[in-house]
Motif scaffolding. Structure first.
Motif, PDB file in Angstrom:
ATOM      1  N   PRO A 126       0.795  -1.230   0.000  1.00 23.62           N
ATOM      2  CA  PRO A 126       0.000   0.000   0.000  1.00 23.62           C
ATOM      3  C   PRO A 126       0.829   1.282   0.000  1.00 23.62           C
ATOM      4  N   SER A 127       1.858   1.331   0.850  1.00 24.55           N
ATOM      5  CA  SER A 127       2.651   2.565   0.898  1.00 24.55           C
ATOM      6  C   SER A 127       3.502   2.739  -0.351  1.00 24.55           C
ATOM      7  N   SER A 128       4.090   1.659  -0.848  1.00 23.36           N
ATOM      8  CA  SER A 128       4.900   1.792  -2.059  1.00 23.36           C
ATOM      9  C   SER A 128       4.031   2.118  -3.269  1.00 23.36           C
ATOM     10  N   THR A 129       2.844   1.560  -3.320  1.00 23.80           N
ATOM     11  CA  THR A 129       1.924   1.879  -4.414  1.00 23.80           C
ATOM     12  C   THR A 129       1.514   3.340  -4.356  1.00 23.80           C
ATOM     13  N   GLY A 130       1.207   3.821  -3.160  1.00 25.82           N
ATOM     14  CA  GLY A 130       0.845   5.229  -2.996  1.00 25.82           C
ATOM     15  C   GLY A 130       1.956   6.160  -3.443  1.00 25.82           C
ATOM     16  N   LEU A 131       3.187   5.826  -3.072  1.00 23.34           N
ATOM     17  CA  LEU A 131       4.329   6.646  -3.486  1.00 23.34           C
ATOM     18  C   LEU A 131       4.500   6.638  -5.004  1.00 23.34           C
ATOM     19  N   LEU A 132       4.379   5.473  -5.606  1.00 29.20           N
ATOM     20  CA  LEU A 132       4.508   5.379  -7.061  1.00 29.20           C
ATOM     21  C   LEU A 132       3.409   6.167  -7.777  1.00 29.20           C
ATOM     22  N   LEU A 133       2.185   6.037  -7.269  1.00 31.43           N
ATOM     23  CA  LEU A 133       1.070   6.778  -7.871  1.00 31.43           C
ATOM     24  C   LEU A 133       1.267   8.286  -7.741  1.00 31.43           C
ATOM     25  N   GLU A 134       1.676   8.701  -6.572  1.00 34.78           N
ATOM     26  CA  GLU A 134       1.807  10.128  -6.292  1.00 34.78           C
ATOM     27  C   GLU A 134       2.947  10.782  -7.068  1.00 34.78           C
ATOM     28  N   TYR A 135       4.103  10.119  -7.111  1.00 35.63           N
ATOM     29  CA  TYR A 135       5.286  10.757  -7.677  1.00 35.63           C
ATOM     30  C   TYR A 135       5.617  10.386  -9.117  1.00 35.63           C
ATOM     31  N   PHE A 136       5.107   9.263  -9.588  1.00 35.71           N
ATOM     32  CA  PHE A 136       5.501   8.818 -10.924  1.00 35.71           C
ATOM     33  C   PHE A 136       4.346   8.609 -11.893  1.00 35.71           C
ATOM     34  N   ASP A 138      -0.083   7.476 -12.631  1.00 36.63           N
ATOM     35  CA  ASP A 138      -1.081   6.458 -12.304  1.00 36.63           C
ATOM     36  C   ASP A 138      -0.812   5.069 -12.876  1.00 36.63           C
ATOM     37  N   GLY A 139      -0.015   4.944 -13.900  1.00 35.40           N
ATOM     38  CA  GLY A 139       0.269   3.628 -14.459  1.00 35.40           C
ATOM     39  C   GLY A 139       1.504   2.956 -13.887  1.00 35.40           C
ATOM     40  N   THR A 140       2.294   3.700 -13.138  1.00 29.90           N
ATOM     41  CA  THR A 140       3.585   3.204 -12.657  1.00 29.90           C
ATOM     42  C   THR A 140       3.499   1.926 -11.815  1.00 29.90           C
ATOM     43  N   PRO A 141       2.560   1.799 -10.874  1.00 21.79           N
ATOM     44  CA  PRO A 141       2.529   0.559 -10.082  1.00 21.79           C
ATOM     45  C   PRO A 141       2.336  -0.688 -10.942  1.00 21.79           C
ATOM     46  N   PHE A 142       1.605  -0.546 -12.028  1.00 20.93           N
ATOM     47  CA  PHE A 142       1.339  -1.704 -12.873  1.00 20.93           C
ATOM     48  C   PHE A 142       2.530  -2.013 -13.776  1.00 20.93           C
ATOM     49  N   ILE A 143       3.295  -0.990 -14.118  1.00 21.46           N
ATOM     50  CA  ILE A 143       4.549  -1.219 -14.834  1.00 21.46           C
ATOM     51  C   ILE A 143       5.516  -1.957 -13.911  1.00 21.46           C
ATOM     52  N   VAL A 144       5.557  -1.552 -12.647  1.00 18.41           N
ATOM     53  CA  VAL A 144       6.414  -2.234 -11.667  1.00 18.41           C
ATOM     54  C   VAL A 144       5.972  -3.690 -11.518  1.00 18.41           C
ATOM     55  N   CYS A 145       4.673  -3.931 -11.433  1.00 17.86           N
ATOM     56  CA  CYS A 145       4.161  -5.314 -11.355  1.00 17.86           C
ATOM     57  C   CYS A 145       4.600  -6.112 -12.578  1.00 17.86           C
ATOM     58  N   SER A 146       4.499  -5.503 -13.737  1.00 19.18           N
ATOM     59  CA  SER A 146       4.905  -6.157 -14.971  1.00 19.18           C
ATOM     60  C   SER A 146       6.397  -6.475 -14.958  1.00 19.18           C
ATOM     61  N   LEU A 147       7.204  -5.529 -14.499  1.00 19.63           N
ATOM     62  CA  LEU A 147       8.651  -5.746 -14.439  1.00 19.63           C
ATOM     63  C   LEU A 147       9.024  -6.836 -13.431  1.00 19.63           C
ATOM     64  N   VAL A 148       8.344  -6.851 -12.295  1.00 21.20           N
ATOM     65  CA  VAL A 148       8.598  -7.905 -11.306  1.00 21.20           C
ATOM     66  C   VAL A 148       8.251  -9.272 -11.897  1.00 21.20           C
ATOM     67  N   CYS A 149       7.121  -9.353 -12.575  1.00 21.80           N
ATOM     68  CA  CYS A 149       6.738 -10.620 -13.214  1.00 21.80           C
ATOM     69  C   CYS A 149       7.728 -11.000 -14.314  1.00 21.80           C
ATOM     70  N   ALA A 150       8.218 -10.020 -15.072  1.00 22.31           N
ATOM     71  CA  ALA A 150       9.212 -10.296 -16.111  1.00 22.31           C
ATOM     72  C   ALA A 150      10.491 -10.855 -15.486  1.00 22.31           C
ATOM     73  N   TYR A 151      10.890 -10.278 -14.365  1.00 22.54           N
ATOM     74  CA  TYR A 151      12.053 -10.800 -13.646  1.00 22.54           C
ATOM     75  C   TYR A 151      11.805 -12.245 -13.210  1.00 22.54           C
ATOM     76  N   LEU A 152      10.607 -12.513 -12.692  1.00 26.01           N
ATOM     77  CA  LEU A 152      10.278 -13.868 -12.252  1.00 26.01           C
ATOM     78  C   LEU A 152      10.251 -14.851 -13.418  1.00 26.01           C
ATOM     79  N   VAL A 153       9.873 -14.378 -14.600  1.00 24.55           N
ATOM     80  CA  VAL A 153       9.915 -15.235 -15.798  1.00 24.55           C
ATOM     81  C   VAL A 153      11.354 -15.659 -16.062  1.00 24.55           C
ATOM     82  N   THR A 154      12.289 -14.718 -15.966  1.00 17.34           N
ATOM     83  CA  THR A 154      13.692 -15.077 -16.212  1.00 17.34           C
ATOM     84  C   THR A 154      14.214 -16.039 -15.143  1.00 17.34           C
TER      85      THR A 154
END
Length: 176
Positions: A126-136, A138-154
Motif C-alpha cells: 500500500p505505501s509503495s503503491t501510494g508513493l509510485l502513484l503520487e510521484y511517478f 497512475d500507471g507506474t505501479p502496474f509497470i512495476v508489477c509487470s517488471l517484477v513478473c518479467a524478472y520472475l519469468v527469467t
C-alpha cells in the motif's frame, strides 16, 4: 500492489468512485476464486503445473503492462478477467510448488515462510503503491508489477534449465 492501488488508479484514470471500484475489484475476485475453486482441476488434467505457472507468469507480464493503457471500464473488465485467472492460478500453483519442492518434514515451515512473505508484501504494497502513484503517475505501479513478473519469468526459465540439466546428469550417471 495491484489491489492496493486499484481504487486510486480508477479515480485518477477513469474518474470512478470508490464504490464503483469496489464492484470491479469484486469482479476480479470472482475470477480469482473461480480458478481456485474449480477451474484449476480441469486445467490440471490438460496441462502440467509447471506449464500453467510459466504461461500464467508470462501473461501477467503482458496484462499488467496493458493495464497502464486502460481508458474505459469495458477494457478494464476484459483485463480483469485475465488478471484474475492468471493471479488465481499463480496463487494456487506457488503454494503447490512450495509443498512439492521441500522434504515432507519441512512442508509446514516452508508454507509458513511463504505465507509470511505474502504478509510482508501486503504490508509494503500500500505505501509503495501510494508513493509510485503520487510521484511517478497512475500507471507506474502496474509497470512495476509487470517488471517484477518479467524478472520472475527469467528466474523461472533459469530454474527450469537448471532442473533439466540436473535430470540429464542423473540419467547419464544411471547409464554408466
Amino acid at each position: 500492489m495491484f489491489e492496493s492501488g486499484f481504487s486510486y488508479f480508477n479515480l485518477l484514470r477513469l474518474d470512478l468512485t470508490p464504490r464503483s471500484s469496489s464492484y470491479l475489484l469484486c469482479f476480479y475476485g470472482v475470477m480469482f476464486s473461480a480458478v481456485q475453486g474449480g477451474a484449476i482441476k480441469s486445467l490440471k488434467k490438460r496441462f502440467s503445473e509447471s506449464k500453467m505457472m510459466s504461461i500464467s507468469l508470462k501473461f501477467l507480464v503482458i496484462f499488467y503492462f496493458l493495464y497502464c493503457t486502460i481508458h474505459a471500464v469495458w477494457y478494464q473488465m476484459i483485463l480483469l478477467v485475465f488478471l484474475g485467472i492468471c493471479s488465481g492460478l499463480m496463487s494456487t500453483l506457488i503454494t503447490t510448488r512450495v509443498s512439492q519442492e521441500v522434504e515432507p518434514s519441512l512442508i509446514g515451515g516452508a508454507l509458513g515462510v511463504s505465507a509470511a512473505l505474502g504478509s510482508l508484501a501486503r504490508i509494503i504494497a500500500p505505501s509503495s503503491t501510494g508513493l509510485l502513484l503520487e510521484y511517478f503517475g497512475d500507471g507506474t505501479p502496474f509497470i512495476v508489477c509487470s517488471l517484477v513478473c518479467a524478472y520472475l519469468v527469467t528466474v523461472e526459465m533459469k530454474l527450469n534449465t537448471y532442473t533439466h540439466n540436473q535430470k540429464k546428469k542423473k540419467k547419464k550417471k544411471k547409464k554408466s
